[in-house]
Design an enzyme around this catalytic site. Structure first.
Site, PDB file in Angstrom:
ATOM      1  N   GLU A 105      12.687  -9.676  -1.269  1.00  0.00           N
ATOM      2  CA  GLU A 105      11.776  -8.559  -0.904  1.00  0.00           C
ATOM      3  C   GLU A 105      12.986  -7.245  -0.535  1.00  0.00           C
ATOM      4  O   GLU A 105      12.646  -6.242  -0.854  1.00  0.00           O
ATOM      5  CB  GLU A 105      11.032  -8.870   0.357  1.00  0.00           C
ATOM      6  CG  GLU A 105      10.017  -7.592   0.785  1.00  0.00           C
ATOM      7  CD  GLU A 105       8.925  -7.806   1.719  1.00  0.00           C
ATOM      8  OE1 GLU A 105       8.600  -9.212   1.809  1.00  0.00           O
ATOM      9  OE2 GLU A 105       8.850  -7.240   2.702  1.00  0.00           O
ATOM     10  N   ARG A 146       4.061  -6.028  -2.234  1.00  0.00           N
ATOM     11  CA  ARG A 146       5.480  -5.432  -1.568  1.00  0.00           C
ATOM     12  C   ARG A 146       6.035  -4.860  -3.036  1.00  0.00           C
ATOM     13  O   ARG A 146       7.446  -4.944  -3.223  1.00  0.00           O
ATOM     14  CB  ARG A 146       6.487  -6.538  -0.983  1.00  0.00           C
ATOM     15  CG  ARG A 146       6.138  -7.153   0.133  1.00  0.00           C
ATOM     16  CD  ARG A 146       5.722  -6.054   1.345  1.00  0.00           C
ATOM     17  NE  ARG A 146       5.138  -6.430   2.377  1.00  0.00           N
ATOM     18  CZ  ARG A 146       3.669  -6.785   2.544  1.00  0.00           C
ATOM     19  NH1 ARG A 146       2.933  -5.909   1.707  1.00  0.00           N
ATOM     20  NH2 ARG A 146       3.289  -7.299   3.615  1.00  0.00           N
ATOM     21  N   SER A 163      11.607  -8.630   6.639  1.00  0.00           N
ATOM     22  CA  SER A 163      11.358  -9.792   5.781  1.00  0.00           C
ATOM     23  C   SER A 163      12.400  -9.782   4.514  1.00  0.00           C
ATOM     24  O   SER A 163      12.325  -8.747   3.754  1.00  0.00           O
ATOM     25  CB  SER A 163       9.963  -9.969   5.581  1.00  0.00           C
ATOM     26  OG  SER A 163       9.205 -10.136   6.469  1.00  0.00           O
TER      27      SER A 163
HETATM   28  C1  LIG Z   1      12.517  -4.979  11.925  1.00  0.00           C
HETATM   29  C2  LIG Z   1      11.724  -4.860  10.868  1.00  0.00           C
HETATM   30  C3  LIG Z   1      10.283  -5.203  10.514  1.00  0.00           C
HETATM   31  C4  LIG Z   1       9.734  -4.831   9.093  1.00  0.00           C
HETATM   32  N1  LIG Z   1       8.535  -5.079   9.106  1.00  0.00           N
HETATM   33  C5  LIG Z   1       8.020  -5.060   7.766  1.00  0.00           C
HETATM   34  C6  LIG Z   1       6.493  -5.417   7.687  1.00  0.00           C
HETATM   35  O1  LIG Z   1       5.828  -6.077   8.636  1.00  0.00           O
HETATM   36  N2  LIG Z   1       6.015  -5.218   6.670  1.00  0.00           N
HETATM   37  C7  LIG Z   1       6.360  -4.427   5.489  1.00  0.00           C
HETATM   38  O2  LIG Z   1       5.994  -4.351   4.605  1.00  0.00           O
HETATM   39  N3  LIG Z   1       7.832  -4.201   5.618  1.00  0.00           N
HETATM   40  C8  LIG Z   1       8.664  -4.454   6.700  1.00  0.00           C
HETATM   41  N4  LIG Z   1       9.928  -3.995   6.935  1.00  0.00           N
HETATM   42  C9  LIG Z   1      10.717  -3.603   5.716  1.00  0.00           C
HETATM   43  C10 LIG Z   1      10.422  -2.061   5.562  1.00  0.00           C
HETATM   44  O3  LIG Z   1      10.378  -1.516   6.812  1.00  0.00           O
HETATM   45  C11 LIG Z   1       9.449  -1.638   4.715  1.00  0.00           C
HETATM   46  O4  LIG Z   1       9.623  -2.104   3.546  1.00  0.00           O
HETATM   47  C12 LIG Z   1       9.356  -0.090   4.693  1.00  0.00           C
HETATM   48  O5  LIG Z   1       8.221   0.216   3.871  1.00  0.00           O
HETATM   49  C13 LIG Z   1      10.592   0.732   3.902  1.00  0.00           C
HETATM   50  O6  LIG Z   1      10.584   2.155   4.226  1.00  0.00           O
HETATM   51  P1  LIG Z   1      11.977   2.682   4.255  1.00  0.00           P
HETATM   52  O7  LIG Z   1      11.713   4.428   4.603  1.00  0.00           O
HETATM   53  O8  LIG Z   1      12.791   2.282   5.319  1.00  0.00           O
HETATM   54  O9  LIG Z   1      12.367   2.758   2.991  1.00  0.00           O
HETATM   55  P2  LIG Z   1      13.991   2.295   2.404  1.00  0.00           P
HETATM   56  O10 LIG Z   1      14.122   0.847   2.983  1.00  0.00           O
HETATM   57  O11 LIG Z   1      14.811   3.413   2.627  1.00  0.00           O
HETATM   58  O12 LIG Z   1      13.827   2.184   0.778  1.00  0.00           O
HETATM   59  C14 LIG Z   1      12.715   1.114   0.469  1.00  0.00           C
HETATM   60  C15 LIG Z   1      12.511   1.274  -1.022  1.00  0.00           C
HETATM   61  O13 LIG Z   1      11.643   2.377  -1.159  1.00  0.00           O
HETATM   62  C16 LIG Z   1      12.015   3.616  -1.825  1.00  0.00           C
HETATM   63  N5  LIG Z   1      11.694   4.684  -1.443  1.00  0.00           N
HETATM   64  C17 LIG Z   1      11.862   5.063  -0.086  1.00  0.00           C
HETATM   65  N6  LIG Z   1      11.310   6.528  -0.089  1.00  0.00           N
HETATM   66  C18 LIG Z   1      11.113   6.981  -1.193  1.00  0.00           C
HETATM   67  C19 LIG Z   1      10.560   8.066  -1.605  1.00  0.00           C
HETATM   68  N7  LIG Z   1      10.098   9.052  -1.028  1.00  0.00           N
HETATM   69  N8  LIG Z   1      10.166   8.037  -3.037  1.00  0.00           N
HETATM   70  C20 LIG Z   1      10.371   7.049  -3.847  1.00  0.00           C
HETATM   71  N9  LIG Z   1      10.774   5.694  -3.486  1.00  0.00           N
HETATM   72  C21 LIG Z   1      11.199   5.764  -2.006  1.00  0.00           C
HETATM   73  C22 LIG Z   1      13.693   3.195  -1.972  1.00  0.00           C
HETATM   74  O14 LIG Z   1      14.060   3.885  -3.005  1.00  0.00           O
HETATM   75  C23 LIG Z   1      13.679   1.656  -1.905  1.00  0.00           C
HETATM   76  O15 LIG Z   1      13.500   1.207  -2.929  1.00  0.00           O
HETATM   77  C24 LIG Z   1      10.340  -4.458   8.117  1.00  0.00           C
HETATM   78  C25 LIG Z   1      11.795  -4.087   8.163  1.00  0.00           C
HETATM   79  C26 LIG Z   1      12.467  -4.100   9.448  1.00  0.00           C
HETATM   80  C27 LIG Z   1      13.775  -3.950   9.505  1.00  0.00           C
END
Ligand SMILES: Cc1cc2nc3c(=O)[nH]c(=O)nc-3n(C[C@H](O)[C@H](O)[C@H](O)COP(=O)(O)OP(=O)(O)OC[C@H]3O[C@@H](n4cnc5c(N)ncnc54)[C@H](O)[C@@H]3O)c2cc1C
Length: 298
Positions: A289, A178, A219
């Site tokens: 996380e 992660r 998570s």
């Molecule tokens: C209901 C639910 C279920 C989930 N299940 C999972 C799962 O099964 N597995 C899992 O791994 N995660 C899961 N997650 C967590 C989340 O979806 C992941 O971590 C996902 O990859 C985050 O993507 P995001 O676009 O929402 O990023 P954000 O939440 O907006 O940002 C997360 C991080 O990514 C960075 N970031 C985002 N975009 C960029 C970019 N373009 N350049 C540089 N940095 C960037 C941000 O700065 C931050 O540090 C879940 C979340 C929810 C709400």
């Protein structure tokens, strides 16, 4: 409210084409729907515009890139400096060439999985169930159902804090559980990968196992080596525990949810309470996380 930086930015960047907003609320940009404003919210018109902006932005102004906010708690005092949000219009394109999927970092993981499946490519079905963007998947090494981003990434491009374009192959992404070892000041702009189906099964599993329709961040804690975070939380008696409007999900107790009127403070306090109880009960330290960002309300 933060000091208004917009006039200074506009005069330092006469050719900027993207959108600048001052003191813009961030809560609507996160799944938890909590937290204060960004001093500046910048939506670049394209990659060149992003580079132009970063080249001319004073070095002492902090920058943070948002995806779709599914892994973020923004604190109630908001974020000083600049929050960058990549629009799906400029950064969300997905196309398949041979067995490679090219996806912009604002593309939703689910849409990228669908594009791959439509082209009969396998390997990316795990992305179908993750509610984030490709940018978030790169930063977090997002994974599920036995797959993770490091298994499928060929190459990612990113713009540095100084506004220069870089390419990272899979090894250079330095993926760990992660996380990616790439400096957090890089903004990922595009990337390359591979895929296929079984997505229906993934979705059905999620609907029954996780509170995916709630305001949540997924998570909350990483699984400590050899342990499941949710089992430790459950064993410490935290299932259903509440602080203000925040609650440990009854369905999956490594998920915290905003039941309606939670503040970021409620959610973070609940998380810290869970960590303390797990430590007392099992002696194990849980590590967040979810990213907690911004300042606490004074
Ligand atoms: C209901 C639910 C279920 C989930 N299940 C999972 C799962 O099964 N597995 C899992 O791994 N995660 C899961 N997650 C967590 C989340 O979806 C992941 O971590 C996902 O990859 C985050 O993507 P995001 O676009 O929402 O990023 P954000 O939440 O907006 O940002 C997360 C991080 O990514 C960075 N970031 C985002 N975009 C960029 C970019 N373009 N350049 C540089 N940095 C960037 C941000 O700065 C931050 O540090 C879940 C979340 C929810 C709400």
């Amino acid at each position: 409210m933060f000091a208004d930086l917009i006039p200074d930015l506009k005069s330092a960047m006469p050719d900027l084409r993207g959108r600048l907003l001052g003191n813009e609320p961030l809560a609507p940009l996160t799944w938890f729907r909590v937290g204060g404003p960004a001093q500046v919210l910048f939506t670049p018109a394209d990659e060149d515009d992003l580079a132009y902006f970063l080249q001319r932005l004073r070095a002492d102004i902090p920058v943070y890139c948002f995806g779709v906010g599914s892994n973020l708690i923004v604190r109630d005092g908001g974020m000083a400096g600049v929050v960058i949000r990549l629009s799906p219009r400029a950064f969300g394109a997905t196309r398949v060439e041979g067995d490679i999927v090219h996806a912009g970092t604002a593309a939703l993981d689910k849409r990228v999985a669908e594009a791959a499946a439509a082209a009969n490519l396998s390997g990316l079905e795990f992305l179908f169930g993750i509610p984030g963007s490709i940018g978030g998947a790169l930063r977090m090494n997002a994974g599920a159902n036995g797959g993770e981003t490091k298994d499928i990434l060929v190459e990612a491009t990113a713009v540095s804090r100084e506004g220069t374009l870089h390419r990272f192959d899979n090894a250079a992404m330095a993926f760990t559980y992660r996380n990616s070892g790439v400096d957090t000041s890089f903004v990922f702009t595009a990337d390359t990968e591979v895929i296929r189906a079984r997505m229906q099964a993934v979705q059905e599993h999620r609907e029954t196992a996780q509170p995916i329709r709630e305001k949540t961040g997924g998570s909350t804690f990483k699984n400590p080596p050899g342990h499941s975070a949710w089992k430790l939380v459950d064993a410490a008696g935290c299932r259903g525990l509440r602080v203000g409007g925040a609650q440990v999900s009854e369905m999956h107790c490594n998920f915290l949810i905003n039941t309606g009127d939670a503040t970021a403070h409620d959610i973070e306090t609940l998380g810290e309470t869970v960590r303390a109880r797990v430590k007392a009960q099992s002696g194990i330290d849980l590590h967040w996380e979810i990213k907690r960002i911004g300042v606490a309300r004074g």
